[in-house]
Write a protein that holds these residues in place. Structure first.
Motif, short mmCIF file in Angstrom:
data_model
loop_
_atom_site.label_atom_id
_atom_site.label_comp_id
_atom_site.label_asym_id
_atom_site.label_seq_id
_atom_site.Cartn_x
_atom_site.Cartn_y
_atom_site.Cartn_z
N THR A 52 -6.17 7.91 -1.81
CA THR A 52 -4.67 7.68 -1.74
C THR A 52 -4.52 6.48 -1.14
OG1 THR A 52 -4.29 10.12 -1.54
CG2 THR A 52 -2.54 8.55 -0.98
N CYS A 53 -3.91 5.50 -1.69
CA CYS A 53 -3.42 4.15 -1.15
C CYS A 53 -2.43 4.42 -0.11
CB CYS A 53 -3.19 3.11 -2.10
SG CYS A 53 -3.05 1.78 -1.35
N ARG A 54 -2.46 4.20 1.19
CA ARG A 54 -1.60 4.32 2.08
C ARG A 54 -0.51 3.13 2.04
NH1 ARG A 54 -2.27 9.47 2.63
NH2 ARG A 54 -4.29 9.93 3.19
N ALA A 55 -0.67 2.00 1.39
CA ALA A 55 0.12 1.07 0.99
C ALA A 55 1.19 1.27 -0.08
CB ALA A 55 -0.57 -0.04 0.92
N CYS A 56 0.59 1.63 -1.43
CA CYS A 56 1.42 1.77 -2.48
C CYS A 56 1.62 3.32 -3.01
CB CYS A 56 1.02 0.88 -3.59
SG CYS A 56 -0.52 1.56 -4.40
#
Length: 101
Positions: A52-56
């Motif tokens: 999981t990308c915490r930015a996008c």
């Protein structure tokens, strides 16, 4: 150039973390792609992973069906290796910033 030490503990179950381009530029370790095994979140497949990308908020999940031709520990390694590869490739491109709260 100052060496910035990252000190925030990883979330529970995270087995790998890749800092995004934005995270590197801003020295924000929370802007990372986390790879976790799903057994830590009560998932019934012991070989499943989620990146999981915490930015996008882009997400990649890998489960048993993708690795049914592997046996035993090889299944877990294949799943985790693929998840790490995806996470690293995404982190190398991601410049997204999360929306401020």
């Amino acid at each position: 150039m100052q060496n910035t030490a990252f000190t925030t503990a990883w979330p529970k179950g995270v087995i790998a973390r890749y800092l995004t381009v934005a995270g590197t530029a801003l020295a924000r370790e929370d802007l990372a792609v986390d790879v976790e095994t799903l057994t830590t979140v009560d998932y019934d497949d012991p070989y499943a992973t989620r990146s999981t990308c915490r930015a996008c908020a882009t997400r990649d999940e890998r489960d048993y069906d993708l690795y049914r031709n592997y046996r035993g520990d090889a299944r877990a390694r294949a799943s985790q290796d693929d998840a790490r590869s995806w996470a690293q490739a995404h982190a190398e491109r991601c410049r997204a910033l999360p929306r401020p709260a």
